[in-house]
Scaffold this active site. Structure first.
Site, PDB file in Angstrom:
ATOM      1  N   TYR A  74      33.626  44.322  33.943  1.00 47.43           N
ATOM      2  CA  TYR A  74      33.513  45.787  34.027  1.00 47.43           C
ATOM      3  C   TYR A  74      34.218  46.316  35.275  1.00 47.43           C
ATOM      4  O   TYR A  74      34.961  47.300  35.219  1.00 47.43           O
ATOM      5  CB  TYR A  74      32.039  46.170  34.042  1.00 47.43           C
ATOM      6  CG  TYR A  74      31.763  47.629  34.361  1.00 47.43           C
ATOM      7  CD1 TYR A  74      32.092  48.632  33.453  1.00 47.43           C
ATOM      8  CD2 TYR A  74      31.168  47.999  35.568  1.00 47.43           C
ATOM      9  CE1 TYR A  74      31.835  49.967  33.741  1.00 47.43           C
ATOM     10  CE2 TYR A  74      30.903  49.320  35.862  1.00 47.43           C
ATOM     11  CZ  TYR A  74      31.244  50.306  34.943  1.00 47.43           C
ATOM     12  OH  TYR A  74      30.985  51.628  35.236  1.00 47.43           O
ATOM     13  N   HIS A  75      33.999  45.650  36.389  1.00 47.59           N
ATOM     14  CA  HIS A  75      34.603  46.076  37.650  1.00 47.59           C
ATOM     15  C   HIS A  75      36.131  45.985  37.582  1.00 47.59           C
ATOM     16  O   HIS A  75      36.837  46.933  37.929  1.00 47.59           O
ATOM     17  CB  HIS A  75      34.068  45.213  38.794  1.00 47.59           C
ATOM     18  CG  HIS A  75      34.732  45.476  40.109  1.00 47.59           C
ATOM     19  ND1 HIS A  75      35.395  44.513  40.818  1.00 47.59           N
ATOM     20  CD2 HIS A  75      34.842  46.610  40.846  1.00 47.59           C
ATOM     21  CE1 HIS A  75      35.886  45.027  41.930  1.00 47.59           C
ATOM     22  NE2 HIS A  75      35.559  46.308  41.969  1.00 47.59           N
ATOM     23  N   HIS A  76      36.650  44.842  37.112  1.00 49.62           N
ATOM     24  CA  HIS A  76      38.094  44.660  37.077  1.00 49.62           C
ATOM     25  C   HIS A  76      38.783  45.635  36.121  1.00 49.62           C
ATOM     26  O   HIS A  76      39.884  46.115  36.410  1.00 49.62           O
ATOM     27  CB  HIS A  76      38.428  43.216  36.670  1.00 49.62           C
ATOM     28  CG  HIS A  76      38.420  42.259  37.810  1.00 49.62           C
ATOM     29  ND1 HIS A  76      37.292  41.992  38.557  1.00 49.62           N
ATOM     30  CD2 HIS A  76      39.417  41.498  38.354  1.00 49.62           C
ATOM     31  CE1 HIS A  76      37.600  41.111  39.501  1.00 49.62           C
ATOM     32  NE2 HIS A  76      38.870  40.798  39.401  1.00 49.62           N
ATOM     33  N   LEU A  92      29.382  42.339  35.255  1.00 52.68           N
ATOM     34  CA  LEU A  92      29.827  43.025  36.471  1.00 52.68           C
ATOM     35  C   LEU A  92      31.286  42.707  36.784  1.00 52.68           C
ATOM     36  O   LEU A  92      32.072  43.602  37.117  1.00 52.68           O
ATOM     37  CB  LEU A  92      28.928  42.619  37.648  1.00 52.68           C
ATOM     38  CG  LEU A  92      29.368  43.075  39.049  1.00 52.68           C
ATOM     39  CD1 LEU A  92      29.482  44.586  39.121  1.00 52.68           C
ATOM     40  CD2 LEU A  92      28.381  42.559  40.105  1.00 52.68           C
ATOM     41  N   VAL A 137      38.165  49.600  37.497  1.00 53.10           N
ATOM     42  CA  VAL A 137      38.837  49.948  38.757  1.00 53.10           C
ATOM     43  C   VAL A 137      40.311  50.260  38.522  1.00 53.10           C
ATOM     44  O   VAL A 137      40.914  51.062  39.249  1.00 53.10           O
ATOM     45  CB  VAL A 137      38.673  48.814  39.799  1.00 53.10           C
ATOM     46  CG1 VAL A 137      39.607  47.649  39.512  1.00 53.10           C
ATOM     47  CG2 VAL A 137      38.900  49.336  41.211  1.00 53.10           C
TER      48      VAL A 137
END
Length: 259
Positions: free
Chosen positions: A142-144, A139, A147
């Site tokens: 993937y998020h960093h 998470l 985004v």
């Protein structure tokens, strides 16, 4: 005070006359985005495979605290500045005209927001240097990484609705980086769950507001950046699923139910 904020955050010539021009604005090319993502992912993979000794907490914690404080203040400025820019905008921020040019205060703060996501990549480095690799989840990475693509598309496609997303995301990050900063200085706040709850609410809110944007898009002449919004919607849906899973695993225990 309001007039001063209005000038420095909205009406200053550098902000008022800002223009996003691919190939001219720093960090605006697809090549830069690709290289930034490849560098982040490859360095993350490499550093997690190397037998690195954790950095001395006496050195790492002050640096981490400063990093979190910087992002806290930057997020607060962006949330306030974009709110003032929305109130000053003559057109709807939910649905930009298909012929919208990426100029002015809203796009200036979208650009600052995009650059701030590059700075946020250092979060991963601090986790690795602390030796807490269990915190380096899918998470998180993937998020960093994703985004950054999302923020680039806001500017590249002149995406409708991004001002609302910017204000809500920056506001949540004020709370999140305040929590991380306090942890870095040895204070463990009891509102960690509130950070995750706010992130989940943010995603749900984005879908609710998107309904209005889609109505305006299909009932009128169309909204700018609809393909960028499609990427944003899929990304938010994936994050919502991942955060709900994280929330269930982290806070559904008996101890949490008693608190």
């Amino acid at each position: 005070m309001k007039s001063n904020l209005q000038y420095w955050l909205v009406e200053h010539p550098s902000i008022l006359h800002f223009s996003w021009t691919e190939g001219q604005t720093p960090a605006s090319t697809p090549l830069f985005l690709i290289l930034a993502l490849l560098s982040y992912l490859s360095l993350t993979l490499l550093l997690t495979r190397l037998p690195l000794s954790p950095l001395n907490p006496a050195l790492l914690k002050p640096i981490s605290a400063l990093h979190n404080l910087t992002l806290l203040l930057l997020s607060l400025i962006m949330a306030v500045a974009c709110t003032l820019s929305i109130l000053s905008s003559p057109s709807s921020t939910l649905c930009f005209s298909p012929h919208t040019n990426p100029t002015g205060p809203l796009f200036f703060w979208a650009y600052v927001f995009y650059l701030s996501k590059i700075l946020e990549l250092l979060d991963t480095l601090f986790i690795i240097l602390s030796g807490s690799l269990r915190r380096l989840s899918f998470l998180h990475v993937y998020h960093h990484a994703t985004v950054l693509v999302m923020c680039y598309l806001w500017l590249h496609t002149r995406q409708s609705l991004f001002p609302v997303a910017l204000v809500t995301n920056a506001s949540v990050h004020v709370l999140m980086y305040a929590y991380y900063m306090l942890c870095a200085v040895g204070i463990r706040p009891r509102w960690k769950r509130a950070v995750t709850d706010c992130q989940i609410v943010q995603f749900v809110f984005s879908f609710a507001v998107s309904g209005r944007m889609l109505y305006l898009h299909f009932s009128g002449s169309g909204c700018s950046g609809i393909w960028g919004w499609c990427f944003n919607a899929v990304f938010n849906a994936s994050l919502l699923a991942l955060f709900l899973d994280f929330h269930g695993k982290s806070y559904a225990g008996p101890k949490d139910k008693r608190s």
